[in-house]
Design an enzyme around this catalytic site. Structure first.
Site, PDB file in Angstrom:
ATOM      1  N   ARG A   1       1.191   2.513  -3.454  1.00  0.00           N
ATOM      2  CA  ARG A   1       0.005   3.288  -3.859  1.00  0.00           C
ATOM      3  C   ARG A   1       0.084   4.706  -3.294  1.00  0.00           C
ATOM      4  NH1 ARG A   1      -5.635   2.992  -5.186  1.00  0.00           N
ATOM      5  NH2 ARG A   1      -7.014   3.932  -3.621  1.00  0.00           N
TER       6      ARG A   1
ATOM      7  N   HIS B   1       0.823  -1.211   0.000  1.00  0.00           N
ATOM      8  CA  HIS B   1       0.000   0.000   0.000  1.00  0.00           C
ATOM      9  C   HIS B   1       0.859   1.265   0.000  1.00  0.00           C
ATOM     10  CE1 HIS B   1      -4.197   1.029  -0.045  1.00  0.00           C
ATOM     11  NE2 HIS B   1      -4.003   2.016   0.817  1.00  0.00           N
TER      12      HIS B   1
END
Length: 325
Positions: free
Chosen positions: A259, A256
């Site tokens: 991202r 993550h």
């Protein structure tokens, strides 16, 4: 008729039986709810209260305030609030007199944590094949294929800002290689079209011929294991941890974070918050606005380093009366 000292115990016992029969809650949650109720009961008895009819909103707010004084975090207090709401709702449905209103019971707002986004140099060190430090090239065809696949995986996480769940669920027919875009199914089964960067596209072209050697005939997934089936999220996490170590990063990265890096770096370069929202698949712009805080932190860092009067230390060789401009 039950005495005041036993009415609270009976009401809690009845709620416990209802809790046991609620198949929507897992065992761990049920245990946490019971622990909250026991803590509430002790708080009430200490205040001389032994009847659900004495439990009003003021009493419950006092209980939550005591939890805060005991050092519980807002997140932990929020879990206690969930247990109390379940209890009050059950009492209401079964006719237990209690003046407290579950709808008025609110958890304290937890401080919003800024996502930890690696900088451009860290991502480049991770994804650049020439940045390997302190390791030897992987031996064997399968290991080389894994390395190519992993680089493609992480190029897609960073290059298109995909969630981990989105990248592992990606199918071949969702990728438009000719136009450099991909159809992504995100939260609540909502689809969006996301551009594919040049590096991610090149990594995919390197991976697909190797994928063909592993894939089973009926497997649609883009990213598969050597067994020919779709990768799991846990496998991707482990592979990124392993690559982080092999690249000599101070701390292993989580998928993550790539991202977060995508969103932060695009916003720093473009300033287009609405476009970042669309690419990330956020329903609300307020969710995307957290990256403006990261961008501001970056600007402040640059300012502190570059502006002669920004830092706390005086400019070397300068004075208050150094001349006019």
């Amino acid at each position: 008729m039950a005495s005041a000292s036993t009415r609270l115990d009976e009401a809690l016992e009845n709620a416990g039986r209802q809790l046991d029969g609620d198949h929507r809650l897992v065992k761990l949650t049920k245990g946490a709810y019971r622990a909250t109720w026991e803590r509430l009961a002790a708080h009430l008895r200490q205040a001389g209260l032994h009847d659900p009819g004495q439990v009003d909103d003021r009493i419950l707010r006092g209980f939550l305030a005591q939890l805060a004084r005991d050092g519980l975090s807002p997140r932990s207090i929020g879990r206690h609030v969930s247990a109390l709401k379940w209890l009050l709702g059950t009492w209401q449905r079964h006719g237990v007199p209690c003046p407290a209103d579950a709808l008025l019971l609110k958890a304290p707002r937890a401080p919003r944590r800024l996502p930890q986004a690696p900088d451009v140099e860290t991502v480049s060190r991770l994804l650049d094949p020439t940045s390997r430090t302190g390791t030897t090239p992987p031996a064997g065809e399968d290991n080389r294929s894994r390395e190519v696949r992993d680089r493609c995986l992480f190029e897609w996480l960073y290059g298109s800002g995909l969630r981990l769940s989105e990248v592992v669920s990606l199918d071949l027919d969702a990728v438009d290689r000719a136009n450099g875009q991909v159809r992504v199914t995100g939260k609540r089964n909502k689809t969006r079209i996301v551009p594919v960067g040049r590096k991610a596209a090149e990594a995919l072209e390197a991976w697909l011929p190797l994928r063909a050697r592993w894939a089973r005939p009926d497997e649609p997934a883009v990213f598969i294991s050597h067994l020919g089936r779709r990768l799991t999220t846990r496998t991707v996490q482990r592979r990124l941890e392993r690559l982080s170590r092999s690249r000599g990063l101070s701390e292993p990265l989580h998928p993550h974070q790539l991202r977060h890096a995508f969103a932060t770096h695009v916003l720093e370069s473009s300033g287009d918050l609405r476009a970042v929202q669309e690419m990330l698949g956020h329903e609300s712009l307020s969710t995307t606005q957290i990256y403006t805080h990261l961008d501001f932190q970056h600007l402040m860092s640059v300012y502190e380093k570059a502006h002669p009067r920004a830092g706390r230390q005086p400019v070397e060789g300068g004075s208050e009366d150094s001349g006019q401009t």
